[in-house]
Write an enzyme that holds these catalytic residues in place. Structure first.
Site, PDB file in Angstrom:
ATOM      1  N   LYS A 132      -4.538 -18.486  48.474  1.00  0.00           N
ATOM      2  CA  LYS A 132      -3.974 -17.850  47.295  1.00  0.00           C
ATOM      3  C   LYS A 132      -4.964 -18.010  46.161  1.00  0.00           C
ATOM      4  CE  LYS A 132      -0.198 -18.157  43.951  1.00  0.00           C
ATOM      5  NZ  LYS A 132       1.041 -18.864  43.554  1.00  0.00           N
ATOM      6  N   PRO A 172      -9.248 -19.427  39.649  1.00  0.00           N
ATOM      7  CA  PRO A 172      -9.866 -18.671  40.740  1.00  0.00           C
ATOM      8  C   PRO A 172     -10.995 -19.442  41.417  1.00  0.00           C
ATOM      9  CG  PRO A 172      -9.589 -17.294  38.780  1.00  0.00           C
ATOM     10  CD  PRO A 172      -9.306 -18.702  38.359  1.00  0.00           C
ATOM     11  N   ASN A 173     -11.244 -19.084  42.675  1.00  0.00           N
ATOM     12  CA  ASN A 173     -12.355 -19.630  43.466  1.00  0.00           C
ATOM     13  C   ASN A 173     -12.271 -21.138  43.650  1.00  0.00           C
ATOM     14  OD1 ASN A 173     -13.605 -17.008  43.618  1.00  0.00           O
ATOM     15  ND2 ASN A 173     -14.343 -17.328  41.514  1.00  0.00           N
ATOM     16  N   ARG A 174     -11.059 -21.678  43.549  1.00  0.00           N
ATOM     17  CA  ARG A 174     -10.821 -23.117  43.725  1.00  0.00           C
ATOM     18  C   ARG A 174     -11.527 -23.965  42.669  1.00  0.00           C
ATOM     19  NH1 ARG A 174      -7.469 -20.952  46.182  1.00  0.00           N
ATOM     20  NH2 ARG A 174      -6.728 -21.370  48.305  1.00  0.00           N
ATOM     21  N   LEU A 175     -11.965 -23.337  41.586  1.00  0.00           N
ATOM     22  CA  LEU A 175     -12.568 -24.090  40.485  1.00  0.00           C
ATOM     23  C   LEU A 175     -11.475 -24.433  39.473  1.00  0.00           C
ATOM     24  CD1 LEU A 175     -15.955 -22.194  39.975  1.00  0.00           C
ATOM     25  CD2 LEU A 175     -15.506 -24.302  41.242  1.00  0.00           C
TER      26      LEU A 175
END
Length: 215
Positions: free
Chosen positions: A10, A191-194
């Site tokens: 997600k 976003p982008n697991r950051l």
């Protein structure tokens, strides 16, 4: 039996958390987030939290309980003092609390020390509970083995008859805990697991140091 979950993904994009926008005190930041989650109407019980303790067997154990109050001092919840949780806290009051609010893509992780609240405060909360909840707290020998569900229900019926029309006093084995934080981490999905992770760490002068953690 197996199931591959590697494709469960997600993208978190609903908000952000920065050092410039957070409150100076972590309990103020917690209040801000809690009210926002409450107003979003997307979580049935925003006060549900996971309480983790170190048990007498040396293993950590986590369970979901309901926060009943928060103040500048910390988080308050209620439990059976003689339960597995209560015995663990008595032996080692260092605990961890965590809140997860998926609709807002947020979680809060709190490390702190648990202590029993004043008896009159536990009395007041117990008196405010529905009679069924009062009797439920009394009848449950929490965390201990019982022979059956029927046994529990029969014991409840006995108590209902015993206290019919009478005032119910709080049992001494049941009451509240205050968790005083030493560390509070606020996690905002990005976003982008950051993800944004802002941690408040209590200093020796009782001020809070605000730090950003790598996701």
């Amino acid at each position: 039996m197996q199931k591959d979950l590697s494709n469960y993904r997600k993208s978190y994009e609903k908000s952000e958390l920065t050092e410039e926008t957070v409150k100076e005190n972590p309990m103020e930041q917690f209040q801000k987030w809690f009210y926002e989650v409450e107003a979003s109407d997307g979580v049935d019980e925003p006060n549900a939290m996971t309480v983790s303790t170190i048990g007498l067997d040396g293993f950590p154990k986590s369970r979901v309980v309901l926060m009943k109050k928060f103040t500048f001092e910390g988080i308050i919840f209620y439990s059976n003092y003689q339960s597995e949780k209560g015995k663990a806290i008595e032996a080692n009051p260092s605990v961890c609390l965590s809140f997860f609010w998926p609709n807002m893509e947020r979680q809060v992780i709190i490390k702190g020390t648990a202590e029993k609240i004043a008896e009159n405060l536990s009395d007041g909360y117990f008196e405010s509970r529905p009679i069924g909840s009062q009797l439920g707290a009394m009848v449950s020998d929490q965390s201990n083995v019982i022979p059956s569900r029927e046994y529990l229900e029969e014991e409840l019926i006995k108590l209902e008859k015993k206290y019919e029309g009478k005032e119910i006093q709080r049992p001494q084995f049941w009451g509240g805990y205050l968790v005083r934080p030493i560390s509070m981490e606020f996690w905002q999905g990005r976003p982008n697991r950051l993800h944004d992770r802002i941690r408040y760490a209590l200093q020796e002068d009782y001020n809070w140091k605000i730090e950003r953690l790598a996701p």
